[in-house]
Write an enzyme that holds these catalytic residues in place. Structure first.
Site, mmCIF file in Angstrom:
data_model
loop_
_atom_site.group_PDB
_atom_site.id
_atom_site.type_symbol
_atom_site.label_atom_id
_atom_site.label_comp_id
_atom_site.label_asym_id
_atom_site.label_seq_id
_atom_site.Cartn_x
_atom_site.Cartn_y
_atom_site.Cartn_z
ATOM 1 N N GLY A 67 0.869 -1.177 0.000
ATOM 2 C CA GLY A 67 0.000 0.000 0.000
ATOM 3 C C GLY A 67 0.899 1.216 0.000
ATOM 4 O O GLY A 67 1.826 1.308 -0.793
ATOM 5 N N GLU A 68 0.664 2.114 0.942
ATOM 6 C CA GLU A 68 1.480 3.325 1.057
ATOM 7 C C GLU A 68 2.114 3.290 2.450
ATOM 8 O O GLU A 68 1.419 3.453 3.455
ATOM 9 C CB GLU A 68 0.552 4.537 0.862
ATOM 10 C CG GLU A 68 1.267 5.841 0.762
ATOM 11 C CD GLU A 68 2.327 5.863 -0.328
ATOM 12 O OE1 GLU A 68 2.023 5.434 -1.466
ATOM 13 O OE2 GLU A 68 3.455 6.278 -0.044
ATOM 14 N N SER A 69 3.423 3.080 2.477
ATOM 15 C CA SER A 69 4.062 2.852 3.771
ATOM 16 C C SER A 69 3.937 4.057 4.709
ATOM 17 O O SER A 69 3.780 3.883 5.917
ATOM 18 C CB SER A 69 5.532 2.462 3.599
ATOM 19 O OG SER A 69 6.222 3.422 2.855
ATOM 20 N N CYS A 96 5.976 -5.563 0.067
ATOM 21 C CA CYS A 96 6.108 -4.235 -0.535
ATOM 22 C C CYS A 96 6.140 -3.137 0.531
ATOM 23 O O CYS A 96 7.120 -3.018 1.244
ATOM 24 C CB CYS A 96 5.029 -4.026 -1.591
ATOM 25 S SG CYS A 96 5.518 -2.786 -2.787
ATOM 26 N N ILE A 152 5.317 -3.359 -7.772
ATOM 27 C CA ILE A 152 4.622 -2.081 -7.970
ATOM 28 C C ILE A 152 5.268 -1.035 -7.057
ATOM 29 O O ILE A 152 5.188 -1.157 -5.838
ATOM 30 C CB ILE A 152 3.118 -2.200 -7.639
ATOM 31 C CG1 ILE A 152 2.472 -3.313 -8.477
ATOM 32 C CG2 ILE A 152 2.411 -0.865 -7.868
ATOM 33 C CD1 ILE A 152 1.065 -3.694 -8.025
ATOM 34 N N ARG A 153 5.925 -0.056 -7.632
ATOM 35 C CA ARG A 153 6.673 0.958 -6.846
ATOM 36 C C ARG A 153 7.441 0.247 -5.722
ATOM 37 O O ARG A 153 7.351 0.596 -4.552
ATOM 38 C CB ARG A 153 5.731 2.031 -6.268
ATOM 39 C CG ARG A 153 5.078 2.908 -7.326
ATOM 40 C CD ARG A 153 4.258 4.033 -6.722
ATOM 41 N NE ARG A 153 3.154 3.542 -5.919
ATOM 42 C CZ ARG A 153 3.039 3.707 -4.610
ATOM 43 N NH1 ARG A 153 3.934 4.370 -3.937
ATOM 44 N NH2 ARG A 153 2.006 3.199 -3.966
ATOM 45 N N HIS A 188 4.232 -8.466 -4.866
ATOM 46 C CA HIS A 188 2.841 -8.638 -4.419
ATOM 47 C C HIS A 188 2.330 -10.045 -4.723
ATOM 48 O O HIS A 188 1.613 -10.237 -5.708
ATOM 49 C CB HIS A 188 1.949 -7.619 -5.129
ATOM 50 C CG HIS A 188 2.117 -6.228 -4.642
ATOM 51 N ND1 HIS A 188 1.329 -5.674 -3.665
ATOM 52 C CD2 HIS A 188 3.013 -5.274 -4.989
ATOM 53 C CE1 HIS A 188 1.720 -4.436 -3.426
ATOM 54 N NE2 HIS A 188 2.739 -4.164 -4.219
ATOM 55 N N GLU A 190 -0.012 -11.584 -3.422
ATOM 56 C CA GLU A 190 -1.468 -11.671 -3.220
ATOM 57 C C GLU A 190 -2.248 -11.371 -4.502
ATOM 58 O O GLU A 190 -3.447 -11.601 -4.565
ATOM 59 C CB GLU A 190 -1.908 -10.737 -2.070
ATOM 60 C CG GLU A 190 -1.944 -9.253 -2.377
ATOM 61 C CD GLU A 190 -0.575 -8.571 -2.394
ATOM 62 O OE1 GLU A 190 0.454 -9.260 -2.315
ATOM 63 O OE2 GLU A 190 -0.557 -7.329 -2.522
HETATM 64 N N1 GLN Z 1 6.991 2.111 -2.298
HETATM 65 C C1 GLN Z 1 5.696 2.156 -1.674
HETATM 66 C C2 GLN Z 1 5.795 2.735 -0.293
HETATM 67 O O1 GLN Z 1 6.860 2.825 0.261
HETATM 68 C C3 GLN Z 1 5.112 0.772 -1.563
HETATM 69 C C4 GLN Z 1 4.417 0.368 -2.815
HETATM 70 C C5 GLN Z 1 3.515 -0.810 -2.680
HETATM 71 O O2 GLN Z 1 3.261 -1.316 -1.578
HETATM 72 N N2 GLN Z 1 3.011 -1.252 -3.784
HETATM 73 O O3 GLN Z 1 4.801 3.063 0.265
#
Ligand code: GLN
Length: 206
Positions: A67-69, A96, A152-153, A188, A190
């Protein structure tokens, strides 16, 4: 050497459900993946969303989703969950953003202090905006065919301590590690339609 024989194996954890930290991110995807993995293995372990600190100590394991850390970390602190997660003796399955949160130290991020669950240094947005998402077939020891991983990112691990087992590496760095009852992944699992990572966690890591 197959997973079950390597030097990182630890004893089985206690009873209780598998909790998925449900503050932000891919919560329902992890709940579904764990439910299917539990079902496939005939384990009968419930899987529940977790929003409060008092729900954590009774768990068999806690998943920290992508998600968004920054957001997940802020909500962990707002909900008073930092210390409870840090002292939780069960399994940790972090993916992630979860990897960023589980790190001992971060490069390229000073706005928050991660939880130091595993002795790793993590580069939070290792691939930058140029390459926000990609897929790669990962050669993971004991897993055949390779695991098709979706990034993803994604973060990567730039340093792993002596008690950390490296499970997979790509050109940019380490993308999967295990340390005791903790499995930490850059990608990911999941959303990849492949339950082998969740099943590996249930059968080999816990
Ligand atoms: N790089 C993102 C972060 O630090 C994580 C991206 C993700 O969980 N898909 O929030």
């Amino acid at each position: 050497m197959p997973f079950h024989q390597n030097r990182c194996c630890r004893p089985v954890a206690g009873n209780g459900p598998i909790g998925v930290l449900a503050l932000q991110g891919n919560v329902s995807e992890h709940i579904e993946a764990f439910e299917s993995a539990v079902n496939n293995l005939g384990l009968g372990i419930p899987v529940i969303p977790v929003k409060r600190a008092d729900e954590i100590p009774g768990l068999l394991a806690l998943a920290i989703p992508g998600g968004e850390s920054t957001t997940i970390m802020r909500l962990i602190d707002q909900n008073g969950m930092r210390e409870t997660i840090q002292t939780f003796p069960g399994g940790i399955f972090a993916t992630c953003a979860g990897m960023v949160i589980a790190a001992r130290e971060l490069t390229g991020e000073t706005r928050f202090t991660p939880l130091d669950l595993v002795d790793i240094t993590v580069n939070r947005n290792a691939f930058g905006r140029q390459r926000e998402s990609f897929e790669s077939d990962l050669a993971i020891e004991g897993m055949n065919p390779p695991f098709h991983a979706i990034f993803i990112r994604a973060p990567v691990i730039t340093r792993a301590g002596p008690d950390v087992c490296v499970l997979a590496t790509i050109k940019q760095g380490i993308v999967a590690v295990r340390s005791g009852k903790k499995l930490i992944l850059s990608f990911h699992p999941e959303i990849s339609n492949d339950l082998r990572m969740h099943q590996y966690f249930l059968t080999e890591v816990l």
